[in-house]
Design a protein around this motif. Structure first.
Motif, short mmCIF file in Angstrom:
data_model
loop_
_atom_site.label_atom_id
_atom_site.label_comp_id
_atom_site.label_asym_id
_atom_site.label_seq_id
_atom_site.Cartn_x
_atom_site.Cartn_y
_atom_site.Cartn_z
N PRO A 122 23.59 -4.86 -11.14
CA PRO A 122 23.14 -3.79 -12.31
C PRO A 122 23.24 -4.85 -13.45
O PRO A 122 24.12 -5.92 -13.57
N MET A 123 22.64 -4.36 -14.49
CA MET A 123 22.73 -5.32 -15.83
C MET A 123 24.05 -5.26 -16.35
O MET A 123 25.04 -4.01 -16.30
N GLY A 124 24.64 -6.28 -16.65
CA GLY A 124 26.12 -6.42 -17.15
C GLY A 124 26.27 -6.59 -18.67
O GLY A 124 25.56 -6.80 -19.34
N TYR A 125 27.60 -6.19 -18.76
CA TYR A 125 27.90 -6.39 -20.48
C TYR A 125 29.37 -7.00 -20.49
O TYR A 125 30.18 -6.80 -19.48
N ALA A 126 29.85 -7.34 -21.56
CA ALA A 126 31.10 -8.20 -21.92
C ALA A 126 32.05 -7.21 -22.29
O ALA A 126 31.90 -6.32 -23.16
N ILE A 127 33.30 -7.38 -21.53
CA ILE A 127 34.42 -6.61 -22.21
C ILE A 127 35.59 -7.77 -22.40
O ILE A 127 35.73 -8.45 -21.42
N VAL A 182 18.21 -2.76 -19.71
CA VAL A 182 18.46 -4.38 -20.51
C VAL A 182 19.58 -4.37 -21.47
O VAL A 182 19.76 -3.20 -22.19
N ASN A 183 20.37 -5.21 -21.47
CA ASN A 183 21.52 -5.50 -22.11
C ASN A 183 20.96 -5.79 -23.69
O ASN A 183 20.32 -6.62 -23.71
#
Length: 159
Positions: free
Chosen positions: A103-108, A145-146
């Protein structure tokens, strides 16, 4: 966790091979305030003796993952910098995954800002209007969409 630490719960996953670096985290669960139970998620976890059941979507590809559960303690009034995050991570192996792509990913770190709705929120505000912070939950069979990637794409189109 103390009952005074009322707030939402979120669960994210990232491929273990990524070591959690970059736009690799996707949300699989969130719960804020349950209007029927009249409780924030953290209070439900406390009442359940520290247990929170979360189902990993079958649309996640097989492989090893970091699972990050976050419990968030909201301050009684809106004061910047007082919201407390309590993350915990475990490693799991997903077998028989029904997808071939992630899946679409995000930064942590990077998914929350101090003044974001759901982070800067007073528990004395109407809890039924509470919005859980962070990206959307992974929804199979949808296009996600990120925001960072979307902004980059828009900038490239403008050039």
């Amino acid at each position: 966790m103390n009952r005074s630490h009322a707030g939402p719960c979120m669960v994210y996953m990232a491929p273990l091979s990524s070591q959690g670096d970059g736009d690799v985290w996707f949300k699989i669960f969130e719960e804020g305030y349950d209007v029927d139970e009249k409780k924030y998620c953290t209070i439900q976890v406390i009442d359940n003796h520290g247990r929170m059941d979360v189902t990993i979507p079958k649309e996640i590809p097989s492989g090893d993952y970091i699972v990050r559960a976050e419990l968030v303690a909201l301050y009684p009034t809106k004061v910047v910098g007082t919201t407390q995050f309590y993350p915990n991570c475990v490693v799991v192996s997903v077998t028989n995954g029904a997808a071939s792509s992630l899946p679409m990913g995000y930064a942590i770190p990077g998914i929350y800002g101090y003044k974001d709705e759901g982070v800067l929120y007073g528990r004395r505000d109407d809890p039924a209007k509470y919005v859980v912070p962070g990206p959307p939950i992974f929804a199979p069979n949808t296009t996600q969409v990120n925001n960072k990637q979307q902004q980059q794409q828009q900038q490239q189109q403008q050039q």
